[in-house]
Design a protein around this motif. Sequence first.
Motif, PDB file in Angstrom:
ATOM      1  N   PRO A  13     -13.122 -72.297  -1.382  1.00 64.16           N
ATOM      2  CA  PRO A  13     -13.906 -73.197  -0.527  1.00 64.16           C
ATOM      3  C   PRO A  13     -13.408 -74.640  -0.612  1.00 64.16           C
ATOM      4  CG  PRO A  13     -15.361 -71.708  -1.718  1.00 64.16           C
ATOM      5  CD  PRO A  13     -13.994 -71.488  -2.279  1.00 64.16           C
ATOM      6  N   GLY A  14     -13.331 -75.270   0.562  1.00 63.39           N
ATOM      7  CA  GLY A  14     -12.940 -76.674   0.644  1.00 63.39           C
ATOM      8  C   GLY A  14     -11.449 -76.932   0.568  1.00 63.39           C
ATOM      9  N   THR A  38     -14.158 -67.457  12.415  1.00 59.78           N
ATOM     10  CA  THR A  38     -14.808 -66.648  11.388  1.00 59.78           C
ATOM     11  C   THR A  38     -14.317 -65.217  11.472  1.00 59.78           C
ATOM     12  OG1 THR A  38     -16.932 -65.766  10.641  1.00 59.78           O
ATOM     13  CG2 THR A  38     -16.750 -66.298  12.967  1.00 59.78           C
ATOM     14  N   GLY A  76     -14.539 -64.728   6.124  1.00 59.56           N
ATOM     15  CA  GLY A  76     -14.851 -66.097   5.759  1.00 59.56           C
ATOM     16  C   GLY A  76     -14.945 -66.987   6.987  1.00 59.56           C
ATOM     17  N   THR A  77     -15.061 -68.278   6.747  1.00 59.11           N
ATOM     18  CA  THR A  77     -15.213 -69.266   7.819  1.00 59.11           C
ATOM     19  C   THR A  77     -14.204 -70.381   7.606  1.00 59.11           C
ATOM     20  OG1 THR A  77     -17.576 -68.787   7.931  1.00 59.11           O
ATOM     21  CG2 THR A  77     -16.824 -70.825   8.979  1.00 59.11           C
ATOM     22  N   LEU A 137     -11.885 -67.478   1.539  1.00 59.04           N
ATOM     23  CA  LEU A 137     -11.368 -67.276   2.889  1.00 59.04           C
ATOM     24  C   LEU A 137     -10.167 -66.339   2.819  1.00 59.04           C
ATOM     25  CD1 LEU A 137     -11.296 -68.183   5.938  1.00 59.04           C
ATOM     26  CD2 LEU A 137      -9.638 -69.926   5.203  1.00 59.04           C
ATOM     27  N   ASN A 176     -10.824 -73.949   4.465  1.00 62.26           N
ATOM     28  CA  ASN A 176     -11.967 -73.069   4.216  1.00 62.26           C
ATOM     29  C   ASN A 176     -13.240 -73.904   4.273  1.00 62.26           C
ATOM     30  OD1 ASN A 176     -13.921 -71.313   3.311  1.00 62.26           O
ATOM     31  ND2 ASN A 176     -12.820 -70.658   1.476  1.00 62.26           N
ATOM     32  N   THR A 177     -14.055 -73.669   5.286  1.00 65.50           N
ATOM     33  CA  THR A 177     -15.294 -74.426   5.469  1.00 65.50           C
ATOM     34  C   THR A 177     -16.525 -73.619   5.056  1.00 65.50           C
ATOM     35  OG1 THR A 177     -15.360 -73.692   7.780  1.00 65.50           O
ATOM     36  CG2 THR A 177     -14.352 -75.842   7.326  1.00 65.50           C
ATOM     37  N   GLY A 178     -16.298 -72.422   4.523  1.00 64.83           N
ATOM     38  CA  GLY A 178     -17.423 -71.580   4.135  1.00 64.83           C
ATOM     39  C   GLY A 178     -17.708 -71.644   2.644  1.00 64.83           C
ATOM     40  N   PRO A 179     -18.758 -70.959   2.194  1.00 63.97           N
ATOM     41  CA  PRO A 179     -19.158 -70.993   0.775  1.00 63.97           C
ATOM     42  C   PRO A 179     -18.364 -70.022  -0.098  1.00 63.97           C
ATOM     43  CG  PRO A 179     -20.720 -69.693   2.019  1.00 63.97           C
ATOM     44  CD  PRO A 179     -19.754 -70.243   3.023  1.00 63.97           C
TER      45      PRO A 179
END
Length: 366
Positions: A276-277, A317, A297-298, A342, A336-339
């Motif tokens: 993430p991030g 996504t 993932g997002t 990804l 990766n913008t999800g929790p």
Amino acid sequence: MDKVALTGANGFLGWHVRAALHEQGTTFAAFSVGDAFDRESAIHAVDGATRLIHIAGVNRGTDDEVREGNVRFAQQVAETISGASKPPSTIVFANSIQSTNGSVYGAAKAAAATIVRKAAEVAGAEFEDVQLPNLFGEHGRPFYNAVTATFCHMLAQGDRPVVQQDNELTLLHAQDAADLLTGYATSEVAGSLEVRETVTGLLRRLEGMASLYAHGEIPDVSSRFDRDLFNTYRSHTFPRQAPVRLTRHADSRGSFFEIVRSHGGCGQSSFSTTAPGISRGDHYHRRKIERFTVLAGTATIALRRLFTDEVHEFHVTGAEPVAVDMPTMWAHNIINTGPGVLYTSFWSNEIFSPESPDTIAETVRK
């Protein structure tokens, strides 16, 4: 670090030359000719440069405008060379194969070449007269630069081009022309980079590419020419035809979707996990075709055309899979913008070579 002085930097070929110089790690200093010519700023750009590339020209207008414009530009370049305390050691003129055909444009280019050549001789510089054929390449201006740009634009808009006169063309990709002008490729290989094709044959190739790519499929890009032609066509479809929608099939067992259908040529698939991030990418390609597909993932995929500021973003996504194809000479990355983790698939049309990676560092956001 080497510096290259450049006229016509904002034109079609000038943009491609700047992209080639960027990969080579060479700085450039552009200066204007014509009504915007300023002698002092032009001399400042040329003074101390290792190479001067004169691209700017007039290829549209009345006979007098074409004749006088090209000669005037060359005279201003010659004046700049003579005014430099340390002129470039190599002076290059982007000439045309039409310079010997007796046309008004051809005669104007020949006269301009003579003017720049004499200025180079007086300055003790090497002069390179690069006679270019019909150029094609990414982001050509339709109904102006070349028939290839017009065909690509019309097909991308869903129109049906009509051949008015079927001649044989000698075609050269603008990135190859840029390599010749910057000295990255030698004149001895120039002929091997050119391709002869009729106008009808060119349109037939592009129609086939457009038909396949309308469904997200990659045409046969096994030949260098077809790869460059497809990249040229893709530049006219972005961002309107992006991203490529993929069909996801799901049942009690799980889900399935196709990532890419390639109709010919080499290829390489890769897979990554990203925390993430975290961001991947921040580079561009001059010739390589590359496709990103988020499997789970997002993420946000961002792209920016070289030497511009506008950033295009696609929020993707794995639950609704799409493919995003990276246009050549556009910086791109994925974050990766999800929790969670990804999962991303990467496909390119060539096997990665450390000796010739065609992967040039460039951040999407300045």
